[in-house]
Design a protein around this motif. Structure first.
Motif, short mmCIF file in Angstrom:
data_model
loop_
_atom_site.label_atom_id
_atom_site.label_comp_id
_atom_site.label_asym_id
_atom_site.label_seq_id
_atom_site.Cartn_x
_atom_site.Cartn_y
_atom_site.Cartn_z
N PRO A 15 0.80 -1.24 0.00
CA PRO A 15 0.00 0.00 0.00
C PRO A 15 0.82 1.28 0.00
CG PRO A 15 -0.91 -1.60 1.55
CD PRO A 15 0.39 -2.16 1.07
N ARG A 16 1.99 1.28 0.61
CA ARG A 16 2.80 2.49 0.70
C ARG A 16 3.89 2.58 -0.36
NH1 ARG A 16 1.64 5.37 5.15
NH2 ARG A 16 0.46 4.34 6.81
N GLN A 17 3.74 1.78 -1.40
CA GLN A 17 4.73 1.79 -2.49
C GLN A 17 4.09 2.30 -3.77
OE1 GLN A 17 7.04 -1.81 -3.01
NE2 GLN A 17 7.21 -1.46 -5.22
N GLY A 18 4.76 3.24 -4.43
CA GLY A 18 4.31 3.70 -5.73
C GLY A 18 4.87 2.82 -6.84
N GLY A 19 4.33 2.99 -8.03
CA GLY A 19 4.83 2.23 -9.16
C GLY A 19 3.73 1.84 -10.11
N GLU A 20 4.09 1.03 -11.10
CA GLU A 20 3.14 0.63 -12.12
C GLU A 20 2.34 -0.58 -11.64
OE1 GLU A 20 3.97 1.68 -16.68
OE2 GLU A 20 4.84 -0.23 -16.04
N LEU A 21 1.02 -0.45 -11.69
CA LEU A 21 0.14 -1.55 -11.33
C LEU A 21 -0.18 -2.43 -12.53
CD1 LEU A 21 -2.35 0.47 -9.10
CD2 LEU A 21 -0.63 -1.14 -8.29
N LEU A 22 -0.20 -1.83 -13.71
CA LEU A 22 -0.51 -2.57 -14.93
C LEU A 22 0.18 -1.91 -16.11
CD1 LEU A 22 -3.97 -4.10 -15.72
CD2 LEU A 22 -2.66 -3.04 -17.53
N HIS A 23 0.79 -2.71 -16.95
CA HIS A 23 1.50 -2.21 -18.13
C HIS A 23 1.12 -3.08 -19.32
CE1 HIS A 23 5.06 -0.31 -20.18
NE2 HIS A 23 4.85 -1.35 -20.97
N VAL A 38 -1.71 1.54 -15.66
CA VAL A 38 -2.24 2.05 -14.39
C VAL A 38 -1.06 2.21 -13.45
CG1 VAL A 38 -3.84 1.70 -12.48
CG2 VAL A 38 -4.41 0.83 -14.76
N ARG A 39 -0.97 3.36 -12.79
CA ARG A 39 0.15 3.59 -11.87
C ARG A 39 -0.33 4.25 -10.59
NH1 ARG A 39 1.17 5.89 -16.44
NH2 ARG A 39 3.11 4.75 -16.73
N ARG A 40 0.43 4.00 -9.53
CA ARG A 40 0.16 4.61 -8.23
C ARG A 40 1.30 5.57 -7.88
NH1 ARG A 40 0.06 0.33 -3.87
NH2 ARG A 40 -2.00 -0.12 -4.72
N LEU A 41 0.92 6.75 -7.40
CA LEU A 41 1.88 7.73 -6.92
C LEU A 41 1.70 7.92 -5.43
CD1 LEU A 41 1.55 10.56 -9.64
CD2 LEU A 41 3.14 8.63 -9.62
N GLN A 42 2.82 7.89 -4.69
CA GLN A 42 2.80 8.23 -3.28
C GLN A 42 2.90 9.74 -3.12
OE1 GLN A 42 2.30 6.15 -0.70
NE2 GLN A 42 2.07 4.42 -2.11
N PRO A 43 2.47 10.30 -1.98
CA PRO A 43 2.55 11.76 -1.79
C PRO A 43 3.95 12.29 -2.10
CG PRO A 43 1.31 10.77 -0.01
CD PRO A 43 1.87 9.63 -0.82
N ALA A 104 -1.89 13.36 -2.13
CA ALA A 104 -2.24 12.15 -1.40
C ALA A 104 -1.96 10.98 -2.35
CB ALA A 104 -3.70 12.18 -0.99
N ILE A 105 -2.10 9.77 -1.87
CA ILE A 105 -1.90 8.61 -2.75
C ILE A 105 -2.85 8.72 -3.94
CG2 ILE A 105 -2.08 6.11 -2.95
CD1 ILE A 105 -1.37 5.91 0.01
N CYS A 106 -2.29 8.65 -5.13
CA CYS A 106 -3.07 8.77 -6.37
C CYS A 106 -2.92 7.51 -7.19
CB CYS A 106 -2.56 9.94 -7.22
SG CYS A 106 -2.95 11.55 -6.56
N GLU A 107 -3.99 7.15 -7.88
CA GLU A 107 -3.93 6.09 -8.88
C GLU A 107 -4.50 6.63 -10.17
OE1 GLU A 107 -3.79 2.16 -6.03
OE2 GLU A 107 -5.56 2.46 -7.30
N ILE A 108 -3.77 6.42 -11.25
CA ILE A 108 -4.08 7.02 -12.55
C ILE A 108 -4.12 5.93 -13.60
CG2 ILE A 108 -3.35 8.68 -14.30
CD1 ILE A 108 -1.65 10.00 -11.97
N ALA A 109 -5.20 5.87 -14.37
CA ALA A 109 -5.32 4.97 -15.52
C ALA A 109 -5.05 5.77 -16.78
CB ALA A 109 -6.69 4.33 -15.57
N GLU A 110 -4.21 5.24 -17.64
CA GLU A 110 -3.79 5.95 -18.87
C GLU A 110 -4.02 5.05 -20.08
OE1 GLU A 110 0.46 7.32 -20.94
OE2 GLU A 110 0.39 6.69 -18.84
N CYS A 111 -4.62 5.60 -21.12
CA CYS A 111 -4.78 4.88 -22.37
C CYS A 111 -4.23 5.73 -23.51
CB CYS A 111 -6.25 4.55 -22.61
SG CYS A 111 -6.53 3.49 -24.04
N ARG A 112 -3.52 5.09 -24.44
CA ARG A 112 -2.92 5.79 -25.58
C ARG A 112 -3.32 5.13 -26.88
NH1 ARG A 112 2.02 8.84 -24.83
NH2 ARG A 112 2.28 9.36 -22.63
N VAL A 113 -3.51 5.97 -27.91
CA VAL A 113 -3.91 5.50 -29.24
C VAL A 113 -3.09 6.26 -30.28
CG1 VAL A 113 -5.82 5.39 -30.88
CG2 VAL A 113 -6.26 4.98 -28.47
#
Length: 282
Positions: A15-23, A38-43, A104-113
């Motif tokens: 939970p306290r680690q940032g990084g890529e959740l899905l590539h 999908v990636r998670r950013l810590q504060p 705060a802890i962020c999770e971001i989903a990104e899609c590229r075309v």
């Protein structure tokens, strides 16, 4: 197409680690259009993305951050997670860059075309999205249109869907794998799942597709399903509210589908919408 190429599991990070959740690159997905991350950013952590020969959409799944693009800087984020409100999304056309700085802890989903279109970046706020209820009875769900066909993008469309536990979604089953406008267009689609409870699940049925036979996929929190062709209904496990984020791209920016004629009769039985809906509000 096998289950291993249709169902993608995310990486489990502490939970306290940032990084890529899905590539998931286009090459990995074995299709022409979409890459998905999908990636998670810590504060305090930063994430910079540049769109070159691609258009991109960044959906803030949860958390708060400062976002900078072009000459704009804005603090965004209201919901703690996808079940806590409506989204902020940045649309980024080719030749543009964005920087996210987490508060705060962020999770971001990104899609590229792939794209060469010269369009303008746009921040889509919770006030800009359109929430509606669809279906009836135990096929009721909530649809949140983020980037629809009328939005000034090149290929991408983005939708959030909320399905109460025990309900069906993407139902009656439909497909969009033939370019025959205006009745149907050929669209690849990503389903990215979040489940309200960690032990929850959904089932997605893929069938009658030109890329494979009949598959029943058990999806859990953080999984992605790649829909290349065929019908693809979803059912949420009883007791477990299900969210999925849809990214679509293909031969036309239209949500034109063909429903499975064996199941369209179910519409005549719908008398009311599930009273649990909407699951989220602004």
């Amino acid at each position: 197409m096998s289950e291993s190429t249709s169902l993608i599991h995310s990486t489990e990070l502490p939970p306290r680690q940032g990084g890529e959740l899905l590539h998931l690159s286009r090459d990995q997905a074995q299709w022409e259009w979409m890459s998905f991350f999908v990636r998670r950013l810590q504060p305090g952590e930063e994430f910079r993305a540049h769109a070159e020969h691609e258009e991109a959409a960044f959906v803030l799944l949860g958390g708060t951050c400062t976002i900078s693009w072009g000459r704009n800087t804005k603090r965004i984020g209201k919901r703690r997670n996808v079940f806590d409100g409506l989204p902020y999304t940045l649309y980024l056309p080719p030749g543009n860059e964005v920087m996210f700085t987490a508060e705060a802890i962020c999770e971001i989903a990104e899609c590229r075309v792939p794209s060469e279109a010269r369009l303008e970046p746009k921040l889509i706020t919770p006030a800009d999205v359109v929430s509606s209820l669809r279906g009836g009875g135990n096929a009721s769900r909530q649809i949140v249109d983020i980037i629809g066909p009328a939005f000034p993008a090149d290929k991408l469309m983005v939708i959030e869907v909320y399905t109460p536990g025990g309900n069906w979604s993407s139902y009656p089953p439909h497909k969009h794998d033939v370019h025959n406008p205006p009745g149907e267009v050929d669209l690849d689609e990503i389903y990215y799942y979040r489940i309200r409870q960690p032990e929850g699940f959904a089932i997605q049925h893929l069938y009658s597709g030109k890329h494979g036979g009949d598959q029943m996929l058990k999806t859990r929190d953080g999984d992605a399903v790649l829909v290349h062709s065929g019908f693809h209904p979803v059912v949420a496990g009883p007791g477990y509210d299900v969210y999925y984020l849809n990214f679509l791209a293909g031969s036309s920016r239209a949500l034109a589908v063909t429903e499975d004629p064996q199941h369209v009769w179910i519409r005549s039985t719908w008398k009311e919408t599930d009273p649990r809906l909407p699951l989220v509000k602004e």
